[in-house]
Motif scaffolding. Sequence first.
Motif, PDB file in Angstrom:
ATOM      1  N   MET A   1       0.836  -1.188   0.000  1.00 44.21           N
ATOM      2  CA  MET A   1       0.000   0.000   0.000  1.00 44.21           C
ATOM      3  C   MET A   1       0.877   1.247   0.000  1.00 44.21           C
ATOM      4  SD  MET A   1      -2.851  -1.073   2.784  1.00 44.21           S
ATOM      5  CE  MET A   1      -3.823   0.379   2.485  1.00 44.21           C
ATOM      6  N   THR A   2       0.463   2.278  -0.657  1.00 38.48           N
ATOM      7  CA  THR A   2       1.253   3.503  -0.713  1.00 38.48           C
ATOM      8  C   THR A   2       0.373   4.713  -0.552  1.00 38.48           C
ATOM      9  OG1 THR A   2       2.695   4.799  -2.096  1.00 38.48           O
ATOM     10  CG2 THR A   2       1.065   3.463  -3.245  1.00 38.48           C
ATOM     11  N   HIS A   3       1.001   5.770  -0.047  1.00 37.53           N
ATOM     12  CA  HIS A   3       0.302   7.035   0.073  1.00 37.53           C
ATOM     13  C   HIS A   3       0.635   7.938  -1.083  1.00 37.53           C
ATOM     14  CE1 HIS A   3      -1.480   9.415   3.689  1.00 37.53           C
ATOM     15  NE2 HIS A   3      -2.370   8.973   2.849  1.00 37.53           N
ATOM     16  N   ALA A   4       1.539   7.482  -1.995  1.00 30.92           N
ATOM     17  CA  ALA A   4       1.989   8.316  -3.102  1.00 30.92           C
ATOM     18  C   ALA A   4       0.813   8.677  -3.991  1.00 30.92           C
ATOM     19  CB  ALA A   4       3.053   7.573  -3.903  1.00 30.92           C
ATOM     20  N   GLY A   5       0.839   9.915  -4.492  1.00 30.02           N
ATOM     21  CA  GLY A   5      -0.211  10.322  -5.421  1.00 30.02           C
ATOM     22  C   GLY A   5      -1.424  10.906  -4.749  1.00 30.02           C
ATOM     23  N   HIS A   6      -1.457  10.902  -3.416  1.00 36.43           N
ATOM     24  CA  HIS A   6      -2.609  11.468  -2.719  1.00 36.43           C
ATOM     25  C   HIS A   6      -2.559  12.978  -2.644  1.00 36.43           C
ATOM     26  CE1 HIS A   6      -4.096   7.643  -0.441  1.00 36.43           C
ATOM     27  NE2 HIS A   6      -4.274   7.604  -1.742  1.00 36.43           N
ATOM     28  N   GLY A   7      -1.368  13.578  -2.825  1.00 34.77           N
ATOM     29  CA  GLY A   7      -1.251  15.019  -2.761  1.00 34.77           C
ATOM     30  C   GLY A   7      -1.197  15.517  -1.334  1.00 34.77           C
ATOM     31  N   PHE A   8      -0.882  16.815  -1.218  1.00 31.05           N
ATOM     32  CA  PHE A   8      -0.682  17.408   0.104  1.00 31.05           C
ATOM     33  C   PHE A   8      -1.961  17.350   0.940  1.00 31.05           C
ATOM     34  CE2 PHE A   8      -0.784  20.972   3.029  1.00 31.05           C
ATOM     35  CZ  PHE A   8       0.439  20.854   3.676  1.00 31.05           C
ATOM     36  N   VAL A   9      -3.087  17.703   0.341  1.00 27.71           N
ATOM     37  CA  VAL A   9      -4.339  17.796   1.107  1.00 27.71           C
ATOM     38  C   VAL A   9      -4.744  16.435   1.647  1.00 27.71           C
ATOM     39  CG1 VAL A   9      -6.803  18.315   0.955  1.00 27.71           C
ATOM     40  CG2 VAL A   9      -5.132  19.842  -0.105  1.00 27.71           C
ATOM     41  N   ARG A  10      -4.700  15.395   0.813  1.00 27.26           N
ATOM     42  CA  ARG A  10      -5.111  14.054   1.263  1.00 27.26           C
ATOM     43  C   ARG A  10      -4.088  13.411   2.189  1.00 27.26           C
ATOM     44  NH1 ARG A  10      -8.318  10.607  -1.314  1.00 27.26           N
ATOM     45  NH2 ARG A  10      -7.810   9.345   0.505  1.00 27.26           N
ATOM     46  N   THR A  11      -2.820  13.865   2.098  1.00 30.49           N
ATOM     47  CA  THR A  11      -1.781  13.256   2.932  1.00 30.49           C
ATOM     48  C   THR A  11      -1.700  13.898   4.314  1.00 30.49           C
ATOM     49  OG1 THR A  11      -0.490  12.747   0.966  1.00 30.49           O
ATOM     50  CG2 THR A  11       0.684  12.684   3.067  1.00 30.49           C
ATOM     51  N   TYR A  12      -1.841  15.229   4.355  1.00 27.08           N
ATOM     52  CA  TYR A  12      -1.581  15.929   5.619  1.00 27.08           C
ATOM     53  C   TYR A  12      -2.820  16.563   6.254  1.00 27.08           C
ATOM     54  CZ  TYR A  12       3.276  15.399   4.244  1.00 27.08           C
ATOM     55  OH  TYR A  12       4.476  14.859   3.878  1.00 27.08           O
ATOM     56  N   ILE A  13      -3.882  16.792   5.492  1.00 26.72           N
ATOM     57  CA  ILE A  13      -5.051  17.481   6.060  1.00 26.72           C
ATOM     58  C   ILE A  13      -6.225  16.504   6.173  1.00 26.72           C
ATOM     59  CG2 ILE A  13      -6.656  19.412   5.782  1.00 26.72           C
ATOM     60  CD1 ILE A  13      -4.402  20.898   4.345  1.00 26.72           C
ATOM     61  N   PHE A  14      -6.768  16.103   5.052  1.00 29.22           N
ATOM     62  CA  PHE A  14      -7.891  15.157   5.104  1.00 29.22           C
ATOM     63  C   PHE A  14      -7.364  13.738   4.899  1.00 29.22           C
ATOM     64  CE2 PHE A  14      -9.911  19.196   3.715  1.00 29.22           C
ATOM     65  CZ  PHE A  14     -10.679  19.393   4.855  1.00 29.22           C
ATOM     66  N   SER A  15      -6.420  13.375   5.733  1.00 27.50           N
ATOM     67  CA  SER A  15      -5.792  12.063   5.616  1.00 27.50           C
ATOM     68  C   SER A  15      -6.686  10.986   6.236  1.00 27.50           C
ATOM     69  CB  SER A  15      -4.442  12.078   6.325  1.00 27.50           C
ATOM     70  OG  SER A  15      -3.890  10.786   6.341  1.00 27.50           O
ATOM     71  N   THR A  16      -6.624   9.800   5.659  1.00 27.97           N
ATOM     72  CA  THR A  16      -7.310   8.653   6.268  1.00 27.97           C
ATOM     73  C   THR A  16      -6.311   7.686   6.913  1.00 27.97           C
ATOM     74  OG1 THR A  16      -7.300   7.552   4.118  1.00 27.97           O
ATOM     75  CG2 THR A  16      -9.322   8.737   4.731  1.00 27.97           C
ATOM     76  N   ASP A  17      -5.032   8.063   6.922  1.00 24.01           N
ATOM     77  CA  ASP A  17      -3.997   7.232   7.550  1.00 24.01           C
ATOM     78  C   ASP A  17      -4.048   7.442   9.066  1.00 24.01           C
ATOM     79  OD1 ASP A  17      -1.416   6.502   8.720  1.00 24.01           O
ATOM     80  OD2 ASP A  17      -0.827   6.096   6.641  1.00 24.01           O
ATOM     81  N   HIS A  18      -4.145   6.367   9.801  1.00 29.34           N
ATOM     82  CA  HIS A  18      -4.317   6.493  11.258  1.00 29.34           C
ATOM     83  C   HIS A  18      -3.162   7.214  11.917  1.00 29.34           C
ATOM     84  CE1 HIS A  18      -1.444   3.289  12.636  1.00 29.34           C
ATOM     85  NE2 HIS A  18      -1.580   2.914  11.383  1.00 29.34           N
ATOM     86  N   LYS A  19      -1.957   7.107  11.344  1.00 27.16           N
ATOM     87  CA  LYS A  19      -0.801   7.752  11.984  1.00 27.16           C
ATOM     88  C   LYS A  19      -0.857   9.270  11.810  1.00 27.16           C
ATOM     89  CE  LYS A  19       1.863   5.186   9.472  1.00 27.16           C
ATOM     90  NZ  LYS A  19       0.830   4.326   8.873  1.00 27.16           N
ATOM     91  N   MET A  20      -1.290   9.723  10.633  1.00 32.81           N
ATOM     92  CA  MET A  20      -1.418  11.160  10.420  1.00 32.81           C
ATOM     93  C   MET A  20      -2.551  11.714  11.284  1.00 32.81           C
ATOM     94  SD  MET A  20      -0.320  13.878   9.127  1.00 32.81           S
ATOM     95  CE  MET A  20       0.944  13.151   8.081  1.00 32.81           C
ATOM     96  N   ILE A  21      -3.632  10.968  11.412  1.00 31.65           N
ATOM     97  CA  ILE A  21      -4.741  11.431  12.268  1.00 31.65           C
ATOM     98  C   ILE A  21      -4.279  11.504  13.727  1.00 31.65           C
ATOM     99  CG2 ILE A  21      -7.056  10.823  13.092  1.00 31.65           C
ATOM    100  CD1 ILE A  21      -7.522   9.582  10.292  1.00 31.65           C
ATOM    101  N   ALA A  22      -3.437  10.567  14.130  1.00 33.60           N
ATOM    102  CA  ALA A  22      -2.881  10.616  15.491  1.00 33.60           C
ATOM    103  C   ALA A  22      -2.097  11.906  15.691  1.00 33.60           C
ATOM    104  CB  ALA A  22      -1.988   9.400  15.735  1.00 33.60           C
ATOM    105  N   LYS A  23      -1.287  12.279  14.690  1.00 36.86           N
ATOM    106  CA  LYS A  23      -0.510  13.519  14.802  1.00 36.86           C
ATOM    107  C   LYS A  23      -1.426  14.728  14.849  1.00 36.86           C
ATOM    108  CE  LYS A  23       3.395  11.487  12.328  1.00 36.86           C
ATOM    109  NZ  LYS A  23       4.122  11.438  11.051  1.00 36.86           N
ATOM    110  N   GLN A  24      -2.510  14.698  14.079  1.00 33.70           N
ATOM    111  CA  GLN A  24      -3.449  15.822  14.106  1.00 33.70           C
ATOM    112  C   GLN A  24      -4.072  15.976  15.490  1.00 33.70           C
ATOM    113  OE1 GLN A  24      -5.866  14.466  10.800  1.00 33.70           O
ATOM    114  NE2 GLN A  24      -4.962  15.970   9.404  1.00 33.70           N
TER     115      GLN A  24
END
Length: 576
Positions: A1-24
Amino acid sequence: MTHAGHGFVRTYIFSTDHKMIAKQFLFLGLFMLVLGGLMALMMRWQLAWPESEVPWTRWIPEPFMTEGHMNPAFYNSLFTMHATIMIFFVVMPILIGCFGNLLIPLMIGARDMAFPVLNMLSFWVGALSGLIMLAGFFVPGGHAAGGWTAYAPLSAVPEYSGVEWGQNLWCISLIVLGISSLMGSINYITTVINMRAPGMTFFRLPLIIWSLFIVAILLLLALPVLTTALVMLLLDRMAGTSFFLPAGGGEPLLWQHLFWFFGHPEVYVLILPAMGAASEILSVFARKPIFGYRAMACSMMVIAFLGFIVWGHHMFVSGMNPVLGTSFMVSTMVIAVPSAIKTFNWLGTLWGGSIRFTTPMLFALGFVSMFVIGGLSGVFAASTPVDMFIHDTYFIVAHIHYVLFGGSLFALFAGLYYWFPKMFGRMMNEPLGKWHFFTTFIAYNCTFFPMFILGVGGMMRRIYNPLQYEFLKPLQPINVFITVSALILGTVQILFIVNFFWSLVAGRKAERNPWRANTLEWSASSPPPHGNFDLIPTVYRGPYEYSAPEAPEDYLPQDRSLAAAPEARAASPGGS
């Protein structure tokens, strides 16, 4: 699985990755921690030097401050919002939102949460709730001023407190936050039940996962009660109903019952993840298996159950029938049993261990110490005859801060120092972390322990100016000492802020398993990629197999097959 290609908004703001949501959740909680802490310092200044100018506050306009002097109505808003923010927007987002999102998938061997989109919504609905809460400072009449418990009819009739939309926004914000927490709870429970890696039975779960799982169930059962009560309170204020108003046939005590039916389990919502984090860290740095693993897990279940049947001990002075009060007193004291089991098991874990005094370990030991003081003082508060005297005094303020601030925040710092390498791929500075611990520990006890003395001396909670009471004037030097200690406590947190942000960009890069721990998150790289693991791990044992004779090192990861042990021993320097 990769996060590549999701862009800044999907990677850092409206992310569905549990680790990024933890950081938020973490950054939301830290931002609110600064706000809530500054409010506390302003209150303490007012209590030590009443009606004098509070430094650096001339920019705050009327009616809150008058040329740097705090107005009584603003003081009421400050103690209300300090508690509200610390409980709902600091401890819950960090201990449950951040650690839950980061650790549940990683420690059970899953790639993500069961419902990633729901997970993302949980954060953003929670952030919206925070915005609504902060908006209350900018409406006419100021923010809510009836205390974080919002007892009716004070909170139900705007004329009583002089607060209009501030209290309404307080209610709306917590209703929205309840929706966010329910989304998170459903996700946590579903993930733990359905997505555990092969071999990860319930009694191989790390204790922090047990605690988060139990907390999710507590929130699922308790939050709807608070949400319902808040809707009723809002209707009383805005729609002319009388659920809590005697003039219309309502019952003010109904609010207290509903609030504390949520409020007491909420105490365990805040403390159980702290217990779980401390259990992980004590075992890792004592290099010993946790003492009484099953007893620890079962104790948390018992504490959670008992938490639902003791809410009445908050209402001993409400005119409660003494027989009913006695039943609440006894059931409350029974909670001391599972709590003591946990405390003695932590001590049993440390006994004879090869203890490493790292920064996370120091904060975990600080948590145990503060929890013991908070717990023992709670025994006095649980006794009806004693509580009749100390209720609504600073004894209770000291007690709740030893349990929730000393407990939750010491464990919160322990967890942040411990899992920082896994979150960000870098190590925090150890000497700076130890300075942070020792200065915090000393300043913390100088701040809160004297409050027990104030409470026994009869100083009431939530008063604007203690010098207005003749019998409190001899206690004023203690108030000054507490405030000076609180200012030092706030100042030394700069050490943590500097360490945190400096380590983010310049900290030493973390290896995969810097603490030599057993749980599954340390088998992923630091930080883990999207999807967490190259292959879903298989679990062979429990999480606390330290100093096991069959392993060449003093730790034995959960996913290491013993079938590979002979080769590993042969390859190790001391192998044969």
